[in-house]
Design an enzyme around this catalytic site. Structure first.
Site, PDB file in Angstrom:
ATOM      1  N   LYS A 216       0.847  -1.205   0.000  1.00 46.12           N
ATOM      2  CA  LYS A 216       0.000   0.000   0.000  1.00 46.12           C
ATOM      3  C   LYS A 216       0.875   1.244   0.000  1.00 46.12           C
ATOM      4  O   LYS A 216       2.007   1.238   0.492  1.00 46.12           O
ATOM      5  CB  LYS A 216      -0.964   0.044   1.193  1.00 46.12           C
ATOM      6  CG  LYS A 216      -0.329   0.205   2.586  1.00 46.12           C
ATOM      7  CD  LYS A 216       0.010   1.630   3.002  1.00 46.12           C
ATOM      8  CE  LYS A 216       0.750   1.665   4.329  1.00 46.12           C
ATOM      9  NZ  LYS A 216       1.724   2.714   4.488  1.00 46.12           N
TER      10      LYS A 216
ATOM     11  N   ASP B 147      -2.852  -0.981   9.710  1.00 46.44           N
ATOM     12  CA  ASP B 147      -3.185  -1.000   8.289  1.00 46.44           C
ATOM     13  C   ASP B 147      -3.477  -2.397   7.746  1.00 46.44           C
ATOM     14  O   ASP B 147      -3.602  -2.577   6.534  1.00 46.44           O
ATOM     15  CB  ASP B 147      -2.136  -0.255   7.437  1.00 46.44           C
ATOM     16  CG  ASP B 147      -0.724  -0.539   7.867  1.00 46.44           C
ATOM     17  OD1 ASP B 147      -0.525  -1.618   8.438  1.00 46.44           O
ATOM     18  OD2 ASP B 147       0.154   0.298   7.619  1.00 46.44           O
TER      19      ASP B 147
END
Ligand code: C5P
Length: 301
Positions: free
Chosen positions: A11, A141
């Site tokens: 990401k 995350d």
């Protein structure tokens, strides 16, 4: 079933607004994540015990991957096994293309892919909302890593809602030899911004993302951890300048760094910028596209 595999996407944070430190030690965040096509791969086979073998691309520091006892992949397996009261048993291979401690959430991606792969291997059919709860326990995350695509993260980053991302975005990703510790970068942020308030809104970035236009997106990219990362690694500032002088629309530190990402117009532009960075900067430069999907289990007999 003889084996199950899933790809785990890295990401980047297109917007990372960091607020004040909370009572639990985490910082309030307002972030927009995008998953990109730089993938680790997790493969699991039935086994009478628990084993993880890690393989890595040459630019990935395999020695920095924690041992089996401390590995987030073991924590993911343990949480899922405990939830269903089954034995922690599998033979895992983790093939790493995402740099370790690079600000790309590689460990989080591996944890998310492990949940998906073991859920299939052990035939558990865990509902997605249960997997998301386990993911939030594993790291801020990891819920986004499970969802993939593009998402707006709040809380400490673990509360994620999908955002429209109709574009095809091309990135050049420049990993660094030595990773940066995320807690150290946040501590440095606290020193530099002692009175952080509410995290900066992502509204402008979310609107730019919806246009699909890379120039609009380039103008809105934002990372509050970039200044502390520059302070800890001054060479990152010159790398960003170099990538932009090679023609990138915008360079940005990814998350807490030290990986830098460069937004380009399209695939051929990204290839040109990557070549320029390799030739002039003597760095590893990878081309990736976003948004990329979250992990999906692929079983073979
Ligand atoms: O949640 P995760 O384990 O990925 O976080 C790693 C570290 O990063 C935390 O221990 C904390 O020091 C820092 N962090 C933070 N605020 C956040 C997310 C992470 O301070 N929202």
């Amino acid at each position: 079933m003889s084996s199950v595999r899933a790809r785990a996407a890295a990401k980047i944070n297109l917007h990372l607004g960091v607020g004040a430190v909370r009572d639990d030690g985490y910082h309030g965040l307002c972030t927009v994540y995008q998953a990109i096509s730089l993938y680790d791969e997790v493969t699991a086979e039935p086994w009478h015990s628990w084993r993880i073998e890690t393989r890595a691309e040459p630019y990935v520091d395999r020695a920095a991957v924690p041992g089996v006892g401390d590995n987030i992949v073991t924590r993911a397996g343990t949480l899922l096994a405990d939830l269903h009261d089954v034995e922690l048993r599998a033979d895992l291979v983790v093939e790493k293309a995402i740099p370790v401690a690079g600000g790309l959430a590689g460990g989080s991606a591996d944890a998310a892919a492990t949940l998906v792969v073991l859920d299939e291997l052990w035939d558990l059919q865990t509902p997605q909302e249960e997997l998301l709860k386990l993911a939030a326990q594993l790291g801020s995350d990891v819920p986004f890593a499970l969802l993939g695509g593009a998402g707006h993260g709040t809380g400490r980053g673990e509360l994620v809602e999908a955002v429209p991302d109709p574009g095809e975005w091309w990135w050049v990703v420049v990993p660094q030899r030595d990773g940066l510790s995320t807690p150290a970068v946040y501590r440095h942020f606290d020193d530099m911004v002692p009175h952080a308030g509410t995290p900066a809104s992502a509204d402008g970035l979310i609107a730019a993302l919806a246009t699909g236009d890379p120039r609009e997106l380039a103008a809105c990219l934002h990372n509050d951890l970039q200044r502390p990362a520059f302070d800890l690694r001054p060479e990152l500032r010159s790398l960003i300048t170099l990538g932009e002088s090679e023609g990138a629309l915008r360079g940005l530190v990814s998350g807490s760094g030290p990986t830098c990402v460069f937004l380009c117009e399209d695939e051929s532009h990204a290839d040109t910028v990557a070549d320029g960075l390799r030739y002039t900067g003597h760095v590893t430069a990878l081309v990736a596209t976003g948004p990329a999907p979250g992990p999906a289990a692929d079983a073979t007999d």
